[in-house]
Every structure is written in structure tokens, then in C-alpha cells.
Design a protein around this motif. Structure first.
Motif, short mmCIF file in Angstrom:
data_model
loop_
_atom_site.label_atom_id
_atom_site.label_comp_id
_atom_site.label_asym_id
_atom_site.label_seq_id
_atom_site.Cartn_x
_atom_site.Cartn_y
_atom_site.Cartn_z
N UNK A 1 15.48 -26.46 -52.60
CA UNK A 1 14.74 -25.99 -53.77
C UNK A 1 15.59 -25.39 -54.87
N UNK A 2 16.90 -25.31 -54.68
CA UNK A 2 17.79 -24.89 -55.76
C UNK A 2 18.51 -26.14 -56.23
N UNK A 3 18.01 -26.76 -57.27
CA UNK A 3 18.52 -28.06 -57.73
C UNK A 3 19.70 -27.86 -58.68
N UNK A 4 20.80 -27.32 -58.17
CA UNK A 4 21.97 -27.07 -58.99
C UNK A 4 23.22 -27.52 -58.23
N UNK A 5 24.22 -27.98 -58.99
CA UNK A 5 25.40 -28.60 -58.39
C UNK A 5 26.17 -27.65 -57.47
N UNK A 6 26.24 -26.37 -57.83
CA UNK A 6 27.08 -25.46 -57.07
C UNK A 6 26.61 -25.28 -55.63
N UNK A 7 25.34 -25.60 -55.35
CA UNK A 7 24.82 -25.46 -53.99
C UNK A 7 25.60 -26.36 -53.02
N UNK A 8 26.09 -27.50 -53.51
CA UNK A 8 26.84 -28.43 -52.66
C UNK A 8 28.17 -27.85 -52.21
N UNK A 9 28.65 -26.84 -52.92
CA UNK A 9 29.94 -26.25 -52.60
C UNK A 9 29.84 -25.11 -51.60
N UNK A 10 28.63 -24.76 -51.18
CA UNK A 10 28.45 -23.64 -50.25
C UNK A 10 28.80 -24.08 -48.83
N UNK A 11 29.45 -23.21 -48.10
CA UNK A 11 29.77 -23.46 -46.69
C UNK A 11 28.70 -22.78 -45.83
N UNK A 12 27.65 -23.53 -45.49
CA UNK A 12 26.50 -22.93 -44.81
C UNK A 12 26.82 -22.50 -43.39
N UNK A 13 27.95 -22.94 -42.85
CA UNK A 13 28.35 -22.47 -41.52
C UNK A 13 28.74 -21.00 -41.55
N UNK A 14 28.95 -20.45 -42.75
CA UNK A 14 29.35 -19.04 -42.88
C UNK A 14 28.19 -18.12 -43.23
N UNK A 15 26.97 -18.65 -43.31
CA UNK A 15 25.82 -17.80 -43.65
C UNK A 15 25.77 -16.58 -42.75
N UNK A 16 25.64 -15.42 -43.37
CA UNK A 16 25.69 -14.16 -42.64
C UNK A 16 24.70 -13.18 -43.26
N UNK A 17 23.79 -12.66 -42.45
CA UNK A 17 22.82 -11.69 -42.94
C UNK A 17 23.49 -10.33 -43.04
N UNK A 18 23.30 -9.66 -44.16
CA UNK A 18 23.94 -8.36 -44.37
C UNK A 18 22.89 -7.28 -44.47
N UNK A 19 23.33 -6.05 -44.37
CA UNK A 19 22.43 -4.91 -44.41
C UNK A 19 21.63 -4.90 -45.70
N UNK A 20 20.31 -4.84 -45.58
CA UNK A 20 19.46 -4.86 -46.76
C UNK A 20 18.90 -3.50 -47.13
N UNK A 21 19.49 -2.44 -46.65
CA UNK A 21 19.00 -1.09 -46.97
C UNK A 21 20.04 -0.40 -47.84
#
Length: 310
Positions: free
Chosen positions: A26-46
């Protein structure tokens, strides 16, 4: 119900597969192809501001983009009405995130702040109409002062608008898209088909947690909302998606009659609301008088007066 909805969505989007599919689908932009999704990491949201006010109802992920991190700030919005000043809220939340990153010294190699993608995920029945850049909410003043107007945009993902779009395709192997499809669905066979796809897509052992999160969402939110009278087996008897699919395949044939009646009642209620809006616009009657005439509560009439259609 709103709290259940909020918490169950947080549970779903605490899985990297959901965030990956949200961005790639749903993010139709070129830079999304450059993301390394194997590194997705949830961070503290507080985040704690200087005034020691806590904020915990957000979801923040980070993912490698080139040589640094991209932060994804995901705000889940379940209000029944559109928040006109959402852009101001998002500007504040992104500012708190940046304050926290500065404290952690989580800067780029060049000493700059990392990029942040602010996302509002909205699932209300009415379409989103609020400004998506905070600058649109600030009065324009000529003579140079406009240069100081804030400029921050957020990415809006309006689930209803996405599903209703002419170019929508539910053939995409995308678990976020499947969630959007299930959310407003009133066609029992279509619902079973989408759920069947999820069962197929999420069958591997490493996806057990995400399957379980979908079961929690369906039991706490979707089924109570779509079939409030349906008697459900004990929670522990529905451990996985395929069990929910099989249970619904047996019971879902009774849903259409209920929806017909619900539609009739909602039509009557919407007619009352429209009459109340007309009386608010064209008369000086108070809320109590209008409520007695149209058959709504005083609180409902007051809400219509305070939140006129945009």
C-alpha cells in the motif's frame, strides 16, 4: 469494543509480516523496494516528554534502508468520526519519537535524525477527509510569515477507500490486504474465501503467532460485530485459523437474514439522524426538542450538532 479493536490490531501489527505487507502492498513509492525487510524490528513505543507525560498507544518499527534505519510510526485510528486535527497529533507524536532518538543518540552516521514514515491506519465507515499535512491547518499570512508554517505530512491508509477503489485486487498474496477485506465484509461466501486464503498463506509453523493473532481479532472484534448472536465455542477450542474457518462454514448460512434486518434498522436510524441534521440547520430548536421529535437520544443530537458533515 473500541479498546478490543485497538488492542487486537496492535497484536496483529506486532508481527513483522503484517508491517511488511502493509508497506509493500500500500505504499506505492520506489524507495520501498530498497528496504531490507529481514531487519524489521519493533521498538519501544512509549515516549516520555519533558513534562513526564506517557504515550503508549502507538506502534513503532524500524527497518534498514541503505546504510541506516527508517522508522515507521503506525497510528491506529478507530474513531467513528474523522479527526480534523490528526496532522497536529501526528506532528506531536513524531516530535516525541525524535526526542527519544536524540536521547538514545540514535542518529545517522552523519549526525542527522533518521527518516520517519508517519502512517495513519483508519478503518471508520465514513471516508477520511482531514488534512494530511499540518501546514494546511495553519492560516496563511502574507509578507514572509508563511515561511515559518510547519510542514509535516502523514501517509493515510483508509481501509474502506482502499477496498472500494476501482483498482482494488484481492488476488494479492498479502495478509494486510486480507485483513482489510475481512473488516467490512458482509458477503458470507467472500468472507470464507478470504479466510481460506489466510489459512493457506499462514500454514507454516513459524507463522503460528500471526495465525493466533488473527483468531484473537476475529473472536474479539469481527464475530461479535458481524454476528452478535452467534454462540461461539470456548476460546481454547478455536486455537487456529482453520478451526475458525470450519466453524464459520457451518454457521455462516444464518448471517444474511440478520444482515437484512440490521440494514433495515440502520436505514431507519440514518433517516432519523438526517432529519435531526436538517432541524439543527434550519431551526433554533434545542437538542431536547429535536431528540423528542426524531426519536434519538439527546446525546446523539448533541453529537450531530458538534460534528456536522464536512
Amino acid at each position: 469494543m473500541a479498546d478490543h479493536h485497538d488492542n487486537s490490531y496492535k497484536l496483529l501489527f506486532s508481527h513483522p509480516e503484517m508491517v511488511r505487507d502493509l508497506l509493500t502492498g500500500f505504499v506505492r513509492e520506489e524507495w520501498v523496494r530498497e528496504l531490507d525487510f529481514s531487519t524489521l524490528e519493533k521498538v519501544n513505543g512509549s515516549y516520555v516528554t519533558d513534562e513526564l507525560r506517557d504515550r503508549e498507544d502507538d506502534i513503532v518499527w524500524r527497518v534498514r534502508w541503505g546504510g541506516g534505519w527508517l522508522y515507521v510510526y503506525l497510528l491506529l485510528e478507530f474513531q467513528s468520526s474523522v479527526d480534523r486535527f490528526m496532522a497536529v497529533r501526528m506532528m506531536t507524536y513524531v516530535g516525541l519519537l525524535y526526542q527519544d532518538l536524540i536521547r538514545q543518540k540514535a542518529l545517522t552516521p552523519g549526525g542527522r535524525l533518521p527518516p520517519v514514515l508517519p502512517v495513519v491506519l483508519y478503518n471508520g465507515e465514513t471516508r477520511w477527509t482531514a488534512a494530511q499535512n499540518v501546514g494546511e491547518l495553519v492560516e496563511r499570512v502574507p509578507g514572509g510569515l508563511e515561511h515559518y508554517r510547519p510542514d509535516l505530512s502523514y501517509l493515510l491508509l483508509d481501509e474502506g477507500a482502499i477496498v472500494e477503489a476501482p483498482d482494488w485486487s484481492d488476488e494479492t498474496r498479502n495478509v494486510a490486504a486480507a485483513l482489510f477485506r475481512l473488516e467490512p465484509n458482509r458477503n458470507e461466501q467472500d468472507l470464507l474465501e478470504v479466510l481460506g486464503r489466510l489459512v493457506e498463506w499462514l500454514r507454516s509453523p513459524e507463522q503460528t503467532g500471526l495465525r493466533r493473532s488473527f483468531v484473537v481479532w476475529m473472536r474479539r472484534v469481527m464475530l461479535p460485530h458481524r454476528a452478535p448472536g452467534m454462540e461461539l465455542p470456548p476460546f481454547n477450542d478455536l486455537q487456529d485459523l482453520h478451526e475458525v474457518h470450519d466453524m464459520l462454514a457451518e454457521r455462516i448460512k444464518h448471517w444474511p437474514d440478520r444482515w437484512i434486518e440490521e440494514g433495515r434498522q440502520e436505514g431507519l436510524q440514518e433517516g432519523r439522524r438526517e432529519t435531526a441534521r436538517n432541524l439543527i440547520r434550519s431551526t433554533e430548536m434545542d437538542d431536547r426538542a429535536i431528540a423528542e421529535i426524531v426519536g434519538l437520544t439527546i446525546e446523539e443530537v448533541t453529537g450531530l450538532r458538534e460534528n456536522p458533515p464536512q
